[in-house]
Design a protein around this motif. Structure first.
Motif, PDB file in Angstrom:
ATOM      1  N   ASP A  81       0.863  -1.177   0.000  1.00  0.00           N
ATOM      2  CA  ASP A  81       0.000   0.000   0.000  1.00  0.00           C
ATOM      3  C   ASP A  81       0.907   1.237   0.000  1.00  0.00           C
ATOM      4  OD1 ASP A  81      -1.719   2.102   0.498  1.00  0.00           O
ATOM      5  OD2 ASP A  81      -2.770   1.120   2.156  1.00  0.00           O
ATOM      6  N   THR A 201      -8.551  -8.430   1.687  1.00  0.00           N
ATOM      7  CA  THR A 201      -9.000  -7.154   1.131  1.00  0.00           C
ATOM      8  C   THR A 201      -7.860  -6.154   1.025  1.00  0.00           C
ATOM      9  OG1 THR A 201      -9.716  -6.443   3.338  1.00  0.00           O
ATOM     10  CG2 THR A 201     -11.380  -7.423   1.902  1.00  0.00           C
ATOM     11  N   ASP A 202      -6.830  -6.289   1.883  1.00  0.00           N
ATOM     12  CA  ASP A 202      -5.705  -5.362   1.769  1.00  0.00           C
ATOM     13  C   ASP A 202      -4.950  -5.560   0.469  1.00  0.00           C
ATOM     14  OD1 ASP A 202      -4.809  -7.875   2.607  1.00  0.00           O
ATOM     15  OD2 ASP A 202      -3.163  -7.038   3.811  1.00  0.00           O
ATOM     16  N   ALA A 205      -7.326  -4.394  -2.563  1.00  0.00           N
ATOM     17  CA  ALA A 205      -7.467  -2.942  -2.655  1.00  0.00           C
ATOM     18  C   ALA A 205      -6.313  -2.272  -3.375  1.00  0.00           C
ATOM     19  CB  ALA A 205      -7.599  -2.344  -1.253  1.00  0.00           C
ATOM     20  N   ASN A 206      -5.209  -3.018  -3.573  1.00  0.00           N
ATOM     21  CA  ASN A 206      -3.997  -2.380  -4.088  1.00  0.00           C
ATOM     22  C   ASN A 206      -3.411  -3.088  -5.301  1.00  0.00           C
ATOM     23  OD1 ASN A 206      -3.352  -0.185  -1.974  1.00  0.00           O
ATOM     24  ND2 ASN A 206      -3.747  -1.981  -0.711  1.00  0.00           N
ATOM     25  N   MET A 394     -10.801  -3.300 -10.019  1.00  0.00           N
ATOM     26  CA  MET A 394     -10.190  -2.100  -9.448  1.00  0.00           C
ATOM     27  C   MET A 394     -10.042  -0.973 -10.471  1.00  0.00           C
ATOM     28  SD  MET A 394     -10.065  -3.004  -6.424  1.00  0.00           S
ATOM     29  CE  MET A 394      -9.367  -1.465  -5.817  1.00  0.00           C
ATOM     30  N   TRP A 435     -17.593  -6.671  -5.245  1.00  0.00           N
ATOM     31  CA  TRP A 435     -16.193  -6.603  -4.817  1.00  0.00           C
ATOM     32  C   TRP A 435     -16.094  -5.859  -3.492  1.00  0.00           C
ATOM     33  CZ3 TRP A 435     -13.827 -10.129  -7.174  1.00  0.00           C
ATOM     34  CH2 TRP A 435     -12.436 -10.216  -7.157  1.00  0.00           C
ATOM     35  N   VAL A 437     -13.848  -3.972  -2.087  1.00  0.00           N
ATOM     36  CA  VAL A 437     -13.118  -2.705  -1.983  1.00  0.00           C
ATOM     37  C   VAL A 437     -13.443  -1.853  -3.206  1.00  0.00           C
ATOM     38  CG1 VAL A 437     -11.232  -3.504  -0.517  1.00  0.00           C
ATOM     39  CG2 VAL A 437     -11.103  -3.870  -2.983  1.00  0.00           C
ATOM     40  N   THR A 440     -10.048   1.984  -7.927  1.00  0.00           N
ATOM     41  CA  THR A 440      -9.043   3.037  -7.762  1.00  0.00           C
ATOM     42  C   THR A 440      -8.813   3.824  -9.050  1.00  0.00           C
ATOM     43  OG1 THR A 440      -7.349   1.331  -8.138  1.00  0.00           O
ATOM     44  CG2 THR A 440      -7.835   1.918  -5.858  1.00  0.00           C
TER      45      THR A 440
END
Length: 524
Positions: A81, A201-202, A205-206, A394, A435, A437, A440
């Motif tokens: 992250d 999820t971490d 998310a990235n 994403m 999803w 998250v 982005t």
């Protein structure tokens, strides 16, 4: 419908064994690169530990090629992250084929990405090294990297077991009733939930392109390049254009081949892509009906209807294959045909596959579908399609409102009737709607002031990334369009000398193709 996607150039490499303006790119003065934030210094200043590539192989094809002594591999450390650079890290797999020229000839590194999203760039670089010719290999280290979550990079986007993959792709949702829609949506939600549980999820998310380009800039620095020279195929064009926006002063030269249009929302892009596959199917049908023993008959206007009659019964009655434990159903048949539409050289094999289907044998179409899903002969899958799903979620707007879902699904059916079940569209939300998250990235017109002119390659009959997307991207980036006539997904370094010579001149010397330049694909 089959999950038609921006397929990686790598899949073509695996299957077929390959697969006058001027700008002084090397010396064009540009603004100095922005200083590296102190929190990221340890990443930008790291030294790669190069070694054998065999441990980086994630497929049988990679295992065969990665033993080549011309290749060495390493892992690049990056923040998981970027908002927490002192937190968890990720490791990016990198493969390098060193320049074969003299130190005086060497320009730097040529970074390549084959697309997907989800295709490993390490395998792409290994597959390209004998295709690009000495004009490239004498001047550049050819470098491929597996974007975060992909291939040999860690953590991995691995949501399903191999057995679950087999079951997941075999399911067909052809019931447009409320109960049928509910079943399809439950299936999508289950997939999203499994990814969240098994990947985290971490990580999810990235993994978007927003973060991939930051990794690529660290790689540029660690490789010793002041500016990046980059070749992106298909989704790789999204990486390229996003990098240009984020780091415009760090671009030396960039080829974007088979463009993804960043201005399009999910509905428009998906429907346009479906129309592209139908255009390719129609071109195949027009060719097939001129050949002896064409399984679609003699009338090109009837090719889609004839095909529908062959595949729609598979919804209820899958046919046998060479593997007694597997059958070919409707979904895999559509996927296998779609895979073959990426390259005109596969059309004869597609005819054989459809002919065998008519005789009750689904073996060849299942093999093509296995290629799409990156399933090996041993029954093991790479994580290519799982990464495709996660990265796509994403990078794109989510389609959740019932009216928008209907617009998307109905639009796909109307645009690509060769994929029609014959029972009406099932207006169900896909996994991205569930999803865990938020995305982005969002649709936007790219703005990359100060970059040198890029070259955008666009094929008139490209099924996966339609021609107009390349026209638009070249305009938005103030770049130079190279038009290529033919039916194929992407064009560079795939055997068309007209294309390859122009791209090599640009990448090495900065010579842009002439305004209005065009080529014709070999074999078209």
């Amino acid at each position: 419908m089959s999950p038609l996607r921006r397929s990686p150039f790598l899949l073509v490499l695996v299957l077929v064994g390959v697969l006058a303006g001027c700008t002084t790119v090397a010396g064009t003065p540009t603004a100095a690169p922005a200083p590296t934030p102190d929190a990221l210094n340890r990443y930008y200043s790291q030294t790669l530990s190069w070694g054998p590539c065999a441990p980086f192989a994630t497929s049988s094809d990679a295992a065969r090629s990665f033993g080549d002594p011309r290749f060495d591999c390493a892992k690049l450390e990056v923040p998981l992250d970027y908002a927490k650079p002192d937190g968890k890290t990720a490791q990016i797999a990198v493969l390098r084929a060193r320049s074969t020229g003299t130190p005086q000839q060497r320009i730097g590194s040529l970074l390549v990405n084959p697309g997907g999203p989800g295709a490993p760039g390490t395998e792409a670089a290994a597959g390209l090294v004998d295709k690009v010719g000495p004009g490239i290999t004498n001047r550049f280290d050819l470098v491929g990297f597996d974007p975060r979550g992909v291939g040999a990079s860690r953590p991995s986007l691995d949501c399903l077991t191999d057995a679950e993959q087999d079951r997941y792709r075999a399911q067909v949702f052809a019931d447009p009733s409320p109960a049928g829609v509910a079943a399809a949506e439950a299936h999508s939600k289950q997939y999203a939930d499994l990814c969240a549980q098994r990947v985290g999820t971490d990580v999810l998310a990235n993994v978007g392109t927003r973060d991939v380009v930051k990794d690529m800039d660290i790689l540029r620095q660690v490789l010793g390049d002041e500016k990046v020279t980059y070749y992106g195929y298909s989704y790789g064009t999204s990486i390229g254009s996003t990098y240009a926006e984020a780091f415009p002063s760090r671009v030396r030269a960039m080829v974007l081949d088979g463009a993804v249009d960043p201005t399009q929302d999910t509905i428009t892009g998906t429907v346009d892509q479906s129309a592209g596959f139908q255009q390719a199917f129609d071109a195949y049908g027009a060719w097939c009906t001129t050949q002896a023993n064409c399984p679609l008959g003699r009338d090109p206007k009837a090719a889609t209807a004839t095909f529908q009659k062959l595949v729609q019964p598979l919804i209820d009655r899958p046919v046998r294959t060479g593997d007694p434990t597997r059958t070919l159903g409707f979904q895999d048949a559509i996927t296998g045909v779609s895979q073959a539409l990426y390259l005109r050289a596969l059309w004869p094999a597609l005819s054989v596959g459809i002919s065998r289907l008519a005789g009750g044998d689904g073996s060849l179409l299942l093999t093509l579908a296995d290629l799409y899903y990156s399933r090996g002969a041993d029954g093991k899958y790479s994580n290519m399609l799982e990464a495709f799903q996660a990265i796509s979620c994403m990078d794109n707007t989510r389609v959740t409102a019932p009216a928008d879902v209907a617009k998307l699904v109905d639009g796909q059916y109307a645009a690509a009737p060769f994929t029609d079940t014959g029972r009406g569209p099932v207006d169900a939300k896909d996994p991205c709607a569930y999803w865990p998250v938020p995305p982005t990235m969002a649709p936007h017109t790219p703005k990359a002031d100060g970059i040198p002119p890029v070259v955008v390659v666009s094929v008139t009959g490209d099924p996966a990334t339609p021609y107009q997307a390349g026209v638009d991207l070249a305009k938005d980036l103030n770049g130079r369009l190279l038009k290529v006539d033919g039916t194929q997904h992407t064009a560079g370094y795939q055997g068309t000398k007209c294309v390859d010579d122009k791209l090599t001149a640009y990448l090495t010397d900065g010579t842009l193709p002439a305004e209005g330049a065009s080529c014709v694909l070999s074999g078209s």
